[in-house]
Design a protein around this motif. Structure first.
Motif, PDB file in Angstrom:
ATOM      1  N   GLY A  50      18.563  36.418 -37.521  1.00 39.96           N
ATOM      2  CA  GLY A  50      19.998  36.606 -37.622  1.00 39.96           C
ATOM      3  C   GLY A  50      20.461  38.035 -37.465  1.00 39.96           C
ATOM      4  N   SER A  51      19.547  38.991 -37.396  1.00 36.85           N
ATOM      5  CA  SER A  51      19.933  40.394 -37.226  1.00 36.85           C
ATOM      6  C   SER A  51      20.365  40.644 -35.783  1.00 36.85           C
ATOM      7  N   PRO A  52      21.421  41.437 -35.564  1.00 36.39           N
ATOM      8  CA  PRO A  52      21.854  41.735 -34.189  1.00 36.39           C
ATOM      9  C   PRO A  52      20.709  42.285 -33.351  1.00 36.39           C
ATOM     10  N   LEU A  53      20.631  41.831 -32.114  1.00 36.29           N
ATOM     11  CA  LEU A  53      19.511  42.163 -31.244  1.00 36.29           C
ATOM     12  C   LEU A  53      19.984  43.115 -30.150  1.00 36.29           C
ATOM     13  N   ASP A  54      19.277  44.223 -30.005  1.00 35.39           N
ATOM     14  CA  ASP A  54      19.552  45.195 -28.945  1.00 35.39           C
ATOM     15  C   ASP A  54      18.643  44.852 -27.768  1.00 35.39           C
ATOM     16  N   LEU A  55      19.201  44.203 -26.747  1.00 35.77           N
ATOM     17  CA  LEU A  55      18.386  43.736 -25.636  1.00 35.77           C
ATOM     18  C   LEU A  55      17.812  44.887 -24.819  1.00 35.77           C
ATOM     19  N   ALA A  56      18.553  45.976 -24.706  1.00 32.62           N
ATOM     20  CA  ALA A  56      18.039  47.138 -23.975  1.00 32.62           C
ATOM     21  C   ALA A  56      16.798  47.698 -24.667  1.00 32.62           C
ATOM     22  N   ALA A  57      16.855  47.804 -25.986  1.00 32.58           N
ATOM     23  CA  ALA A  57      15.691  48.294 -26.728  1.00 32.58           C
ATOM     24  C   ALA A  57      14.554  47.284 -26.693  1.00 32.58           C
ATOM     25  N   LEU A  58      14.900  46.006 -26.750  1.00 33.11           N
ATOM     26  CA  LEU A  58      13.876  44.966 -26.768  1.00 33.11           C
ATOM     27  C   LEU A  58      13.048  44.971 -25.491  1.00 33.11           C
ATOM     28  N   VAL A  61      14.665  48.726 -21.103  1.00 37.57           N
ATOM     29  CA  VAL A  61      15.399  49.155 -19.908  1.00 37.57           C
ATOM     30  C   VAL A  61      16.891  49.137 -20.230  1.00 37.57           C
ATOM     31  N   PRO A  62      17.674  50.062 -19.668  1.00 34.14           N
ATOM     32  CA  PRO A  62      19.119  50.035 -19.901  1.00 34.14           C
ATOM     33  C   PRO A  62      19.768  48.877 -19.157  1.00 34.14           C
ATOM     34  N   GLU A  63      20.754  48.265 -19.788  1.00 36.91           N
ATOM     35  CA  GLU A  63      21.512  47.159 -19.195  1.00 36.91           C
ATOM     36  C   GLU A  63      20.596  46.115 -18.553  1.00 36.91           C
ATOM     37  N   PRO A  64      19.718  45.532 -19.321  1.00 32.84           N
ATOM     38  CA  PRO A  64      18.754  44.584 -18.740  1.00 32.84           C
ATOM     39  C   PRO A  64      19.417  43.283 -18.308  1.00 32.84           C
ATOM     40  N   ARG A  65      18.824  42.675 -17.313  1.00 34.80           N
ATOM     41  CA  ARG A  65      19.190  41.313 -16.924  1.00 34.80           C
ATOM     42  C   ARG A  65      18.313  40.388 -17.749  1.00 34.80           C
ATOM     43  N   VAL A  66      18.930  39.592 -18.650  1.00 31.09           N
ATOM     44  CA  VAL A  66      18.163  38.789 -19.608  1.00 31.09           C
ATOM     45  C   VAL A  66      18.556  37.318 -19.509  1.00 31.09           C
ATOM     46  N   VAL A  67      17.541  36.477 -19.481  1.00 35.09           N
ATOM     47  CA  VAL A  67      17.712  35.029 -19.499  1.00 35.09           C
ATOM     48  C   VAL A  67      17.042  34.494 -20.768  1.00 35.09           C
ATOM     49  N   VAL A  68      17.741  33.646 -21.488  1.00 34.88           N
ATOM     50  CA  VAL A  68      17.166  32.971 -22.653  1.00 34.88           C
ATOM     51  C   VAL A  68      16.682  31.592 -22.226  1.00 34.88           C
ATOM     52  N   ASP A  85       9.495  36.975 -11.272  1.00 42.56           N
ATOM     53  CA  ASP A  85      10.763  37.726 -11.293  1.00 42.56           C
ATOM     54  C   ASP A  85      10.680  38.831 -12.342  1.00 42.56           C
ATOM     55  N   PRO A  86       9.902  39.877 -12.068  1.00 45.04           N
ATOM     56  CA  PRO A  86       9.686  40.913 -13.082  1.00 45.04           C
ATOM     57  C   PRO A  86      10.915  41.731 -13.423  1.00 45.04           C
ATOM     58  N   SER A  87      11.981  41.672 -12.597  1.00 46.64           N
ATOM     59  CA  SER A  87      13.201  42.422 -12.893  1.00 46.64           C
ATOM     60  C   SER A  87      14.090  41.714 -13.906  1.00 46.64           C
ATOM     61  N   THR A  88      13.760  40.483 -14.250  1.00 45.30           N
ATOM     62  CA  THR A  88      14.535  39.712 -15.226  1.00 45.30           C
ATOM     63  C   THR A  88      13.755  39.608 -16.529  1.00 45.30           C
ATOM     64  N   GLY A  89      14.397  39.978 -17.632  1.00 44.32           N
ATOM     65  CA  GLY A  89      13.797  39.784 -18.942  1.00 44.32           C
ATOM     66  C   GLY A  89      13.972  38.353 -19.398  1.00 44.32           C
ATOM     67  N   ILE A  90      12.917  37.746 -19.862  1.00 39.76           N
ATOM     68  CA  ILE A  90      12.979  36.369 -20.364  1.00 39.76           C
ATOM     69  C   ILE A  90      12.712  36.388 -21.864  1.00 39.76           C
ATOM     70  N   LEU A  91      13.677  35.916 -22.616  1.00 40.97           N
ATOM     71  CA  LEU A  91      13.511  35.723 -24.052  1.00 40.97           C
ATOM     72  C   LEU A  91      13.329  34.231 -24.275  1.00 40.97           C
ATOM     73  N   ALA A  92      12.085  33.822 -24.451  1.00 40.88           N
ATOM     74  CA  ALA A  92      11.726  32.413 -24.551  1.00 40.88           C
ATOM     75  C   ALA A  92      11.595  32.028 -26.016  1.00 40.88           C
ATOM     76  N   LEU A 115       8.661  39.748 -20.685  1.00 45.36           N
ATOM     77  CA  LEU A 115       8.710  38.535 -21.504  1.00 45.36           C
ATOM     78  C   LEU A 115       8.714  38.893 -22.987  1.00 45.36           C
ATOM     79  N   ARG A 116       9.566  38.185 -23.754  1.00 49.59           N
ATOM     80  CA  ARG A 116       9.528  38.259 -25.204  1.00 49.59           C
ATOM     81  C   ARG A 116       9.587  36.820 -25.733  1.00 49.59           C
ATOM     82  N   ILE A 117       8.942  36.593 -26.875  1.00 54.47           N
ATOM     83  CA  ILE A 117       8.835  35.247 -27.426  1.00 54.47           C
ATOM     84  C   ILE A 117       9.585  35.198 -28.750  1.00 54.47           C
ATOM     85  N   GLY A 118      10.667  34.428 -28.781  1.00 53.86           N
ATOM     86  CA  GLY A 118      11.483  34.306 -29.978  1.00 53.86           C
ATOM     87  C   GLY A 118      10.988  33.171 -30.857  1.00 53.86           C
ATOM     88  N   ASN A 119      10.780  33.463 -32.126  1.00 54.90           N
ATOM     89  CA  ASN A 119      10.338  32.457 -33.087  1.00 54.90           C
ATOM     90  C   ASN A 119      11.483  32.095 -34.016  1.00 54.90           C
TER      91      ASN A 119
END
Length: 240
Positions: A50-58, A61-68, A85-92, A115-119
């Protein structure tokens, strides 16, 4: 079970809501999957507390292209899409411990920096952790169809879910759903078509896109005679 791994309930009481994106299931885990969690969770894992997520820090890269991606099963298709597609961040996002372990092992083996894995509960992520217009896409592949009529209200793709998701999508972002349960596909099409701020990229169902890999689950469904349906809806700019 895993002192340095994914928490059983990272959001606590924040997960108390009517929409559910999952059924918690730890499942039987192999030694290799457990080892991958112990070794790699700190690098690729994200607790949906529930904590706010900083996608750039995650993603670093600045202003990342992120797909959940909500619900990745064993993660094989997710890993393939991340590698392609290495230019796209995937939060799975998933809560299936064996799948988390398998995807962590794949991430390490393939060097998936994007890639990041959300639990935890994806609804907590969408409701509490992401700012408006922060996502370039959302993927919901083969969610639980809840086939019994009395359980249809438990299906994820509902108007209230889309009202939560749509503001998080940037103009031009694509919401991509897939299912092999025909009645659910029809409901998805109806609900998505009626959702404000979304426009169908095709006339009805979409042809299966090349970028979505064929999974073992999908092949099993096709072997049983199921018809797989894809739906691709784009976030459109609000009219002023």
């Amino acid at each position: 079970m895993f002192p340095e791994g994914p928490a059983p309930d990272p959001a606590g009481s924040r997960g108390e809501h009517r929409i559910r994106s999952f059924h918690a299931r730890r499942g039987r885990i192999t030694p290799a999957q457990a080892a991958a969690i112990a070794r790699h969770w700190d690098r690729w894992g994200v607790e949906l507390d529930g904590s706010p997520l900083d996608l750039a820090a995650l993603f670093g890269v600045p202003e990342p292209r992120v797909v959940v991606e909500i619900g990745f099963g064993m993660g094989d298709a997710t890993a393939q899409m991340a590698a392609a597609d290495p230019s796209t961040g995937i939060l799975a996002v998933d809560v299936h411990t064996p799948g988390q372990g398998n995807l962590l092992a794949l991430a390490d083996r393939m060097g998936l920096a994007n890639l990041r894995i959300g639990n935890g509960d994806a609804i907590v992520l969408l409701r509490d952790m992401l700012p408006p217009a922060s996502l370039s896409g959302l993927r919901v592949y083969f969610p639980d169809p809840w086939p019994k009529t009395r359980h249809h209200k438990r299906r994820l793709i509902q108007p209230e879910f889309l009202a939560l998701v749509t503001p998080l999508l940037r103009p031009g972002a694509v919401l991509h759903c897939a299912t092999d349960w025909e009645p659910y596909a029809e409901q998805m099409l109806q609900v998505l078509t009626a959702a404000p701020g979304l426009a169908n990229l095709h006339d009805g169902f979409a042809p299966r896109p090349d970028f979505r890999p064929m999974t073992k689950f999908e092949r099993q469904g096709l072997a049983k005679g199921h018809v797989v349906r894809d739906l691709l809806f784009e976030r459109v700019r609000p009219a002023f």
